[in-house]
Scaffold this active site. Structure first.
Site, mmCIF file in Angstrom:
data_model
loop_
_atom_site.group_PDB
_atom_site.id
_atom_site.type_symbol
_atom_site.label_atom_id
_atom_site.label_comp_id
_atom_site.label_asym_id
_atom_site.label_seq_id
_atom_site.Cartn_x
_atom_site.Cartn_y
_atom_site.Cartn_z
ATOM 1 N N GLU A 189 11.592 -10.671 -41.323
ATOM 2 C CA GLU A 189 10.692 -9.923 -40.436
ATOM 3 C C GLU A 189 11.245 -8.503 -40.451
ATOM 4 O O GLU A 189 12.149 -8.162 -39.699
ATOM 5 C CB GLU A 189 10.723 -10.525 -39.032
ATOM 6 C CG GLU A 189 9.569 -10.053 -38.170
ATOM 7 C CD GLU A 189 9.761 -8.615 -37.692
ATOM 8 O OE1 GLU A 189 10.261 -8.457 -36.571
ATOM 9 O OE2 GLU A 189 9.456 -7.654 -38.433
ATOM 10 N N GLU A 198 12.239 2.531 -40.694
ATOM 11 C CA GLU A 198 13.531 1.853 -40.856
ATOM 12 C C GLU A 198 13.788 1.545 -42.330
ATOM 13 O O GLU A 198 14.919 1.357 -42.739
ATOM 14 C CB GLU A 198 13.645 0.522 -40.088
ATOM 15 C CG GLU A 198 13.583 0.624 -38.599
ATOM 16 C CD GLU A 198 13.665 -0.757 -37.937
ATOM 17 O OE1 GLU A 198 13.196 -0.876 -36.802
ATOM 18 O OE2 GLU A 198 14.186 -1.709 -38.543
HETATM 19 N N1 LIG Z 1 11.975 -3.659 -37.550
HETATM 20 C C1 LIG Z 1 11.827 -4.988 -37.634
HETATM 21 N N2 LIG Z 1 10.709 -5.604 -37.577
HETATM 22 N N3 LIG Z 1 12.888 -5.755 -37.817
HETATM 23 C C2 LIG Z 1 14.145 -5.192 -37.895
HETATM 24 C C3 LIG Z 1 15.074 -6.341 -37.903
HETATM 25 C C4 LIG Z 1 16.282 -6.055 -38.157
HETATM 26 C C5 LIG Z 1 17.328 -7.141 -38.135
HETATM 27 O O1 LIG Z 1 17.766 -7.319 -39.472
HETATM 28 C C6 LIG Z 1 19.093 -6.854 -39.609
HETATM 29 N N4 LIG Z 1 19.144 -6.116 -40.875
HETATM 30 C C7 LIG Z 1 18.445 -5.007 -41.215
HETATM 31 N N5 LIG Z 1 18.756 -4.616 -42.463
HETATM 32 C C8 LIG Z 1 19.675 -5.517 -42.926
HETATM 33 C C9 LIG Z 1 20.387 -5.663 -44.152
HETATM 34 N N6 LIG Z 1 20.215 -4.791 -45.174
HETATM 35 N N7 LIG Z 1 21.236 -6.708 -44.298
HETATM 36 C C10 LIG Z 1 21.404 -7.582 -43.278
HETATM 37 N N8 LIG Z 1 20.771 -7.499 -42.072
HETATM 38 C C11 LIG Z 1 19.915 -6.477 -41.912
HETATM 39 C C12 LIG Z 1 19.347 -5.971 -38.405
HETATM 40 O O2 LIG Z 1 20.715 -5.953 -38.074
HETATM 41 C C13 LIG Z 1 18.510 -6.648 -37.347
HETATM 42 O O3 LIG Z 1 19.193 -7.732 -36.747
#
Ligand SMILES: N=C(N)NC/C=C/[C@H]1O[C@@H](n2cnc3c(N)ncnc32)[C@H](O)[C@@H]1O
Length: 373
Positions: A189, A198
């Site tokens: 998600e 983002e």
């Molecule tokens: N904006 C919406 N909908 N959702 C954001 C959701 C983001 C979630 O995914 C994790 N996340 C984001 N990018 C990565 C990555 N490259 N590797 C591991 N975890 C990650 C963040 O720490 C948040 O818990």
């Protein structure tokens, strides 16, 4: 002049072009968005003496932005993963019923096909999607990937739900991840405001290219950005605090558009096929639109939202959609309103034709600018 010395003897600074610039005269220097220029003289406010691939010339300083100290800073990861290490944002996402329920339905609808499959839940946060997989289906394994400190809590939640036999939590950035093997399904998600904010989608595509089996399933399978002409409901004007000019100059995130505030029917302007799209495609995304005004009124701006589509694992099984538009149940994203510089009165039957461009910020890699022409 020594190659890397500027006229005042300082090291030449590196800047990035924020937009295309076409020189008018041979003392100016043309460049494209994303070009890295060496600026040798910034003594004037407006025109700087710069160099690009051995060519020198004057460039408009307003078109340039200093490159970030380092790549890490460009992604603002400390702040980003710091925020996601606290429960506040996860609570907001878990409280978003249409969002969370759609993912639950996807797992439920595909529970038979998921038997024996290996699933990656990228950016699992509190692990709710991974727990849906483990509790509503019988996958071989679920790799729950979460870079922030939330992963510690997620491991505990997996244990308390008796899913540690199936779900393994990896506290790691997807980019640096080492998994036991490739996966059949990559669920995530990742959608931000206006779909891309983002740019977590870049992480999803990198993980796809490295860990998804040939012919594997991406959930969402596709996503699209939708727009229409909206009005600023009469309810807002009286509460207008800021001077109108300032208020009209910035997009309004989390704007709740009511159906009666819509002047035209929605049109999908950009579609991402999550199996074929490449990270390089994310730099600039363009779409055309032509709206027919359905009711006369004051056209204040364009409203934008996204929908995500989930293909079934079974041949011609039903697909599911998460729609964050004004005609669907409200979500935490709501919609985004882009104000016109000045409202325009429109009549029923008028047509509004143009294009939209999503330009990724060449420096701050989680940001973008959106232009309606
Ligand atoms: N904006 C919406 N909908 N959702 C954001 C959701 C983001 C979630 O995914 C994790 N996340 C984001 N990018 C990565 C990555 N490259 N590797 C591991 N975890 C990650 C963040 O720490 C948040 O818990």
């Amino acid at each position: 002049m020594i190659e890397n010395e500027s006229s005042d003897g300082h090291e030449a600074e590196e800047y990035v072009g924020l937009a295309d610039f076409v020189a008018e005269g041979d003392e100016q220097l043309s460049f494209s968005v994303g070009d890295k220029l060496k600026v040798h003289d910034r003594s004037s406010d407006v025109w700087w003496w710069a160099e690009l691939q051995g060519h020198f010339g004057y460039v408009p300083s307003s078109y340039l932005q200093q490159t970030a100290e380092d790549e890490e800073d460009a992604w603002q990861d400390d702040e980003y993963f710091g925020n996601y290490g606290t429960l506040r944002l996860h609570l907001e996402m878990l409280s978003d019923k249409p969002r969370t329920e759609t993912y639950r339905q996807v797992i439920l609808n595909n529970s038979v096909a998921l038997r024996g499959k290996v699933v990656m839940d990228l950016g699992c946060g509190t692990g709710v999607i991974s727990l849906f997989c483990a509790r509503l289906a019988h996958p071989e394994a679920v790799y729950a990937v979460e870079a922030s400190s939330m992963a510690e809590h997620t491991k505990e939640l997996v244990r308390q739900n008796g899913c540690e036999g199936v779900v393994t939590v990896f506290q790691e950035r997807a980019e640096n991840l080492i998994l036991p093997g490739k996966v059949d399904v990559l669920v995530s998600e990742w959608m931000g405001n206006c779909l891309l904010f983002e740019y977590m989608v870049e992480s999803v595509l990198l993980a796809r290219d490295r860990w998804l089996k040939e012919g594997g399933m991406m959930w969402p399978s596709s996503a699209c950005l939708t727009a229409l002409n909206g009005v600023l409901g009469e309810t807002i004007w009286p509460r207008l605090q800021l001077p109108t000019k300032e208020f009209l100059s910035k997009p309004k995130f989390s704007h709740h558009l009511l159906p009666e505030d819509c002047l035209s029917t929605p049109a999908d302007v950009i579609t991402l096929d999550m199996v074929t799209i490449q990270v390089s495609d994310l730099e600039t995304l363009k779409g055309e639109f032509s709206f027919t005004v359905e009711k006369s009124g004051i056209f204040h701006g364009f409203t934008v939202w996204f929908s995500a589509h989930f293909q079934s694992l079974e041949e011609d099984g039903p697909s599911l959609e998460l729609n964050t538009g004004p005609y669907s149940e409200i979500t935490h994203w709501k919609q985004t309103l882009f104000m016109l510089d000045a409202p325009v009165t429109v009549e029923e039957g008028d047509s509004i034709v143009g294009s939209i461009r999503l330009q990724r910020n060449p420096i701050w890699r989680r940001h973008l600018s959106i232009t309606f022409s």
